[in-house]
Write a protein that holds these residues in place. Structure first.
Motif, PDB file in Angstrom:
ATOM      1  N   TYR A 184       0.989  -1.304   0.063  1.00 55.65           N
ATOM      2  CA  TYR A 184      -0.004   0.237  -0.160  1.00 55.65           C
ATOM      3  C   TYR A 184       0.906   1.171  -0.213  1.00 55.65           C
ATOM      4  CZ  TYR A 184      -4.657  -2.325   0.784  1.00 55.65           C
ATOM      5  OH  TYR A 184      -5.633  -2.908   0.380  1.00 55.65           O
ATOM      6  N   MET A 185       1.951   1.149   0.573  1.00 56.78           N
ATOM      7  CA  MET A 185       2.884   2.482   0.836  1.00 56.78           C
ATOM      8  C   MET A 185       3.452   2.592  -0.497  1.00 56.78           C
ATOM      9  SD  MET A 185       5.002   2.001   4.647  1.00 56.78           S
ATOM     10  CE  MET A 185       5.935   3.707   4.036  1.00 56.78           C
ATOM     11  N   SER A 186       3.994   1.499  -1.323  1.00 58.66           N
ATOM     12  CA  SER A 186       4.481   1.677  -2.596  1.00 58.66           C
ATOM     13  C   SER A 186       3.748   2.061  -3.748  1.00 58.66           C
ATOM     14  CB  SER A 186       5.093   0.247  -3.039  1.00 58.66           C
ATOM     15  OG  SER A 186       3.962  -0.532  -3.406  1.00 58.66           O
ATOM     16  N   LEU A 187       2.246   2.159  -3.526  1.00 59.04           N
ATOM     17  CA  LEU A 187       1.519   2.440  -4.472  1.00 59.04           C
ATOM     18  C   LEU A 187       1.462   3.916  -5.042  1.00 59.04           C
ATOM     19  CD1 LEU A 187      -1.681   0.515  -3.880  1.00 59.04           C
ATOM     20  CD2 LEU A 187      -0.224   0.030  -5.652  1.00 59.04           C
ATOM     21  N   PRO A 188       1.883   4.972  -4.118  1.00 62.83           N
ATOM     22  CA  PRO A 188       1.682   6.468  -4.372  1.00 62.83           C
ATOM     23  C   PRO A 188       3.056   6.865  -5.129  1.00 62.83           C
ATOM     24  CG  PRO A 188       0.757   6.146  -2.339  1.00 62.83           C
ATOM     25  CD  PRO A 188       1.383   4.759  -2.494  1.00 62.83           C
ATOM     26  N   ILE A 189       3.954   5.874  -5.022  1.00 60.01           N
ATOM     27  CA  ILE A 189       5.413   6.460  -5.415  1.00 60.01           C
ATOM     28  C   ILE A 189       6.022   5.436  -6.494  1.00 60.01           C
ATOM     29  CG2 ILE A 189       6.080   7.672  -3.275  1.00 60.01           C
ATOM     30  CD1 ILE A 189       7.182   5.288  -2.069  1.00 60.01           C
ATOM     31  N   THR A 190       5.138   4.799  -7.122  1.00 59.72           N
ATOM     32  CA  THR A 190       5.923   3.694  -8.192  1.00 59.72           C
ATOM     33  C   THR A 190       4.961   3.738  -9.436  1.00 59.72           C
ATOM     34  OG1 THR A 190       4.364   1.833  -7.073  1.00 59.72           O
ATOM     35  CG2 THR A 190       6.755   1.928  -6.738  1.00 59.72           C
ATOM     36  N   SER A 191       5.330   3.398 -10.383  1.00 61.96           N
ATOM     37  CA  SER A 191       4.320   3.524 -11.626  1.00 61.96           C
ATOM     38  C   SER A 191       3.485   2.056 -11.426  1.00 61.96           C
ATOM     39  CB  SER A 191       5.369   3.078 -12.846  1.00 61.96           C
ATOM     40  OG  SER A 191       4.690   2.535 -14.009  1.00 61.96           O
ATOM     41  N   VAL A 192       2.198   2.391 -11.843  1.00 62.42           N
ATOM     42  CA  VAL A 192       1.358   1.260 -11.827  1.00 62.42           C
ATOM     43  C   VAL A 192       1.754  -0.046 -12.404  1.00 62.42           C
ATOM     44  CG1 VAL A 192      -1.122   0.559 -12.250  1.00 62.42           C
ATOM     45  CG2 VAL A 192      -0.580   2.874 -11.138  1.00 62.42           C
ATOM     46  N   SER A 193       2.095   0.206 -13.698  1.00 58.84           N
ATOM     47  CA  SER A 193       2.504  -1.058 -14.624  1.00 58.84           C
ATOM     48  C   SER A 193       3.634  -1.558 -13.830  1.00 58.84           C
ATOM     49  CB  SER A 193       2.703  -0.431 -15.787  1.00 58.84           C
ATOM     50  OG  SER A 193       4.017   0.482 -15.897  1.00 58.84           O
ATOM     51  N   ALA A 194       5.021  -0.974 -13.552  1.00 52.78           N
ATOM     52  CA  ALA A 194       5.903  -1.659 -12.908  1.00 52.78           C
ATOM     53  C   ALA A 194       5.613  -2.275 -11.746  1.00 52.78           C
ATOM     54  CB  ALA A 194       7.032  -0.425 -12.854  1.00 52.78           C
ATOM     55  N   ASN A 195       4.758  -1.838 -10.767  1.00 50.60           N
ATOM     56  CA  ASN A 195       4.388  -2.265  -9.438  1.00 50.60           C
ATOM     57  C   ASN A 195       3.580  -3.610  -9.712  1.00 50.60           C
ATOM     58  OD1 ASN A 195       2.600  -2.729  -7.184  1.00 50.60           O
ATOM     59  ND2 ASN A 195       3.613  -0.772  -6.390  1.00 50.60           N
ATOM     60  N   THR A 196       2.625  -3.564 -10.785  1.00 51.22           N
ATOM     61  CA  THR A 196       1.921  -4.701 -11.095  1.00 51.22           C
ATOM     62  C   THR A 196       2.699  -5.952 -11.545  1.00 51.22           C
ATOM     63  OG1 THR A 196      -0.179  -3.542 -11.628  1.00 51.22           O
ATOM     64  CG2 THR A 196      -0.019  -5.534 -12.242  1.00 51.22           C
ATOM     65  N   ALA A 197       3.903  -5.562 -12.578  1.00 50.09           N
ATOM     66  CA  ALA A 197       4.705  -6.553 -12.890  1.00 50.09           C
ATOM     67  C   ALA A 197       5.486  -7.240 -11.927  1.00 50.09           C
ATOM     68  CB  ALA A 197       5.696  -5.920 -14.166  1.00 50.09           C
ATOM     69  N   ILE A 198       6.082  -6.342 -10.829  1.00 51.98           N
ATOM     70  CA  ILE A 198       7.007  -6.798  -9.843  1.00 51.98           C
ATOM     71  C   ILE A 198       6.201  -7.780  -9.150  1.00 51.98           C
ATOM     72  CG2 ILE A 198       8.378  -6.151  -7.972  1.00 51.98           C
ATOM     73  CD1 ILE A 198       9.315  -3.774  -9.435  1.00 51.98           C
ATOM     74  N   TYR A 199       4.949  -7.098  -8.477  1.00 54.18           N
ATOM     75  CA  TYR A 199       4.056  -7.746  -7.473  1.00 54.18           C
ATOM     76  C   TYR A 199       3.633  -9.144  -8.214  1.00 54.18           C
ATOM     77  CZ  TYR A 199       1.288  -8.236  -3.464  1.00 54.18           C
ATOM     78  OH  TYR A 199       0.761  -8.854  -2.327  1.00 54.18           O
ATOM     79  N   MET A 200       2.957  -9.186  -9.255  1.00 60.88           N
ATOM     80  CA  MET A 200       2.344 -10.356  -9.705  1.00 60.88           C
ATOM     81  C   MET A 200       3.613 -11.522 -10.077  1.00 60.88           C
ATOM     82  SD  MET A 200      -0.691 -10.568  -9.655  1.00 60.88           S
ATOM     83  CE  MET A 200      -2.172  -9.601  -9.816  1.00 60.88           C
ATOM     84  N   CYS A 201       4.657 -11.220 -10.220  1.00 61.35           N
ATOM     85  CA  CYS A 201       5.854 -12.172 -10.588  1.00 61.35           C
ATOM     86  C   CYS A 201       6.188 -12.780  -9.255  1.00 61.35           C
ATOM     87  CB  CYS A 201       7.158 -11.428 -11.048  1.00 61.35           C
ATOM     88  SG  CYS A 201       7.040 -11.110 -12.571  1.00 61.35           S
ATOM     89  N   ALA A 202       5.438 -12.631  -8.263  1.00 57.11           N
ATOM     90  CA  ALA A 202       5.564 -13.331  -6.944  1.00 57.11           C
ATOM     91  C   ALA A 202       5.553 -14.751  -7.280  1.00 57.11           C
ATOM     92  CB  ALA A 202       4.624 -13.106  -5.909  1.00 57.11           C
ATOM     93  N   CYS A 203       5.015 -15.238  -8.267  1.00 60.57           N
ATOM     94  CA  CYS A 203       4.916 -16.777  -8.463  1.00 60.57           C
ATOM     95  C   CYS A 203       6.241 -17.522  -8.655  1.00 60.57           C
ATOM     96  CB  CYS A 203       4.058 -17.081  -9.576  1.00 60.57           C
ATOM     97  SG  CYS A 203       4.540 -16.257 -11.129  1.00 60.57           S
ATOM     98  N   ALA A 204       7.044 -16.546  -9.304  1.00 62.26           N
ATOM     99  CA  ALA A 204       8.406 -17.106  -9.578  1.00 62.26           C
ATOM    100  C   ALA A 204       9.168 -17.330  -8.235  1.00 62.26           C
ATOM    101  CB  ALA A 204       9.198 -16.113 -10.460  1.00 62.26           C
TER     102      ALA A 204
END
Length: 424
Positions: A138-158
């Motif tokens: 939640y803290m990272s959302l305002p200070i990151t790009s939405v697209s990059a944030n999603t790409a990093i977080y969703m790669c949690a499967c790896a």
């Protein structure tokens, strides 16, 4: 375990009826495989429900965080995390219905594998991992790009797969690795080529510019390091979330649990109970120090606020049930289907069609998920021979040599006939 971690069900079923009066090995193997396939199907159903829940939740949170007439949005990460994780206590409801009503059938009288103290202490450990993950995200959302944030977080499967190798002895296969790579590639494509958030990315700037500095105005103000902190936070969140999923599956491993779904619901309920115990003091501390003012959203957004809390809690309940019925990697890979699911919702609700690279990425995510599911079922299907025809002559000869006349194998006569006919 013989061939790596596949599910709590696998361990439980294989050791459930080991005794002198157990049924013939072939029947045991068939029953084991049927139980494994059934648990996988139930896990996939939970993944599907979790993905649907996630898509609805995304729409609700988007409405909740829309700026009001004064241009102010509701951004309370600590309070939201506290409310969401406390709501996990609703998982006790289906457990109590199963345990103390006739709906549970004869199974409700079966002994439970874990004591209440075990559940409480393990829930405390898991809650710390999950709470840190949610708060930093939640803290990272305002200070990151939405697209990059999603790409990093969703790669949690790896990350889940890598952590599962030493912790759960996850079996490494070529198809699993390739499926994960295809899935992560699709996640990156969907994230980078989806519509950018106008609050984060300004016109006439490239993705690289925004990746280095999310807010171009901050360069003039000397605050261009904010995005670096944001990406550190989202990496911490992703790693904590992956650890949370893996250790959840690890703590539920036992060969004496006949009802893993109910045990999972009970543990999720304890996660809700331990939230006020562990983090109850954080709210007044954050409030009086000025880090985060404790307040509810405006009256016109109260419905959205409570809906988001319930939806988030239900999403995690379904996800953790999927882990209990299969394994953390399969559940995490399935969670990535939320990306193509969100694209379908955008098309239906907002009449917005993603560009073709994002569509290709959605196809990669789906293909990667299907490949991983195929490998899971294929490996469990080929782990042991289930019939005489599937076993080799060497297997049958070794089994005959290891048995006595008083306790012959179930297919001893047919094996001897086959050997004699081959010799003739």
């Amino acid at each position: 375990m013989e061939e790596g971690y596949h599910s709590i069900n696998t361990v439980r079923v294989r050791k459930e009826d080991e005794s002198e009066n157990s049924s013939p090995p072939d029947l045991d193997r068939i029953a084991n495989r049927r139980a494994i396939i059934l648990s996988r199907c139930c896990a996939l159903l939970c993944v599907f429900l979790a993905v649907v829940d996630w898509v609805v939740l995304a729409e609700v949170i988007q409405k909740l965080q829309e700026p009001d007439e004064k241009g102010e949005s509701y951004n309370k990460p600590m309070f939201l995390c506290f409310c969401i994780r406390t709501t996990y206590m609703i998982a006790f409801l289906p457990y109590v219905i199963w345990k103390f009503t006739p709906i549970g059938g004869e199974g409700r009288s079966d002994p439970e594998p874990f004591s209440s103290l075990y559940m409480f202490t393990r829930a405390c450990i898991l809650n710390v991992l999950g709470y840190i993950s949610g708060y930093t995200w939640y803290m990272s959302l305002p200070i990151t790009s939405v697209s990059a944030n999603t790409a990093i977080y969703m790669c949690a499967c790896a990350a889940v797969f890598l952590i599962s190798i030493p912790v759960l002895r996850e079996k490494i296969t070529v198809i699993k690795v390739m499926s994960l790579l295809i899935c992560c590639t699709g996640i990156v494509l969907v994230s980078l080529f989806s519509a950018p958030d106008q609050a984060d990315i300004k016109p006439n700037t490239t993705f690289t510019d925004n990746l280095v500095d999310v807010h171009p105005d901050a360069v003039e103000e000397g605050k261009n390091r904010g995005s670096v902190l944001g990406y550190i936070l989202v990496l911490i969140s992703m790693f904590m979330y992956a650890s949370y999923e893996v250790f959840y599956g690890y703590l539920l491993q036992t060969d004496q649990d006949k009802h893993p779904a109910m045990t999972s619901l009970k543990l999720v309920g304890y996660l809700g109970v331990t939230t006020p115990v562990l983090f109850g003091l954080t709210l007044p501390i954050w409030h009086f120090t000025g880090w985060e003012t404790l307040m509810l959203p405006p009256a016109d957004k109260m419905t959205l606020f409570f809906a988001s809390i319930i939806l988030d809690a239900v999403f995690n309940i379904f996800l953790l049930l999927a882990i209990a019925l299969s394994n953390p990697t399969l559940a995490s890979v399935g969670q990535s289907l939320a990306l193509p699911g969100s694209m379908v919702a955008d098309l239906i609700i907002h009449h917005f069609l993603m560009p073709w690279p994002a569509l290709v990425g959605a196809g990669c995510v789906f293909c990667g998920f299907c490949g991983f599911v195929y490998e899971e079922l294929r490996h469990n299907n080929n782990s042991r021979p289930s019939t005489v025809e599937d076993s080799t002559a060497e297997d049958r000869r070794a089994l005959l040599d290891s048995t006595s006349e008083d306790n012959p194998p179930p297919y001893a006569e047919s094996s001897l006939d086959d050997e004699n006919s081959n010799v003739a």
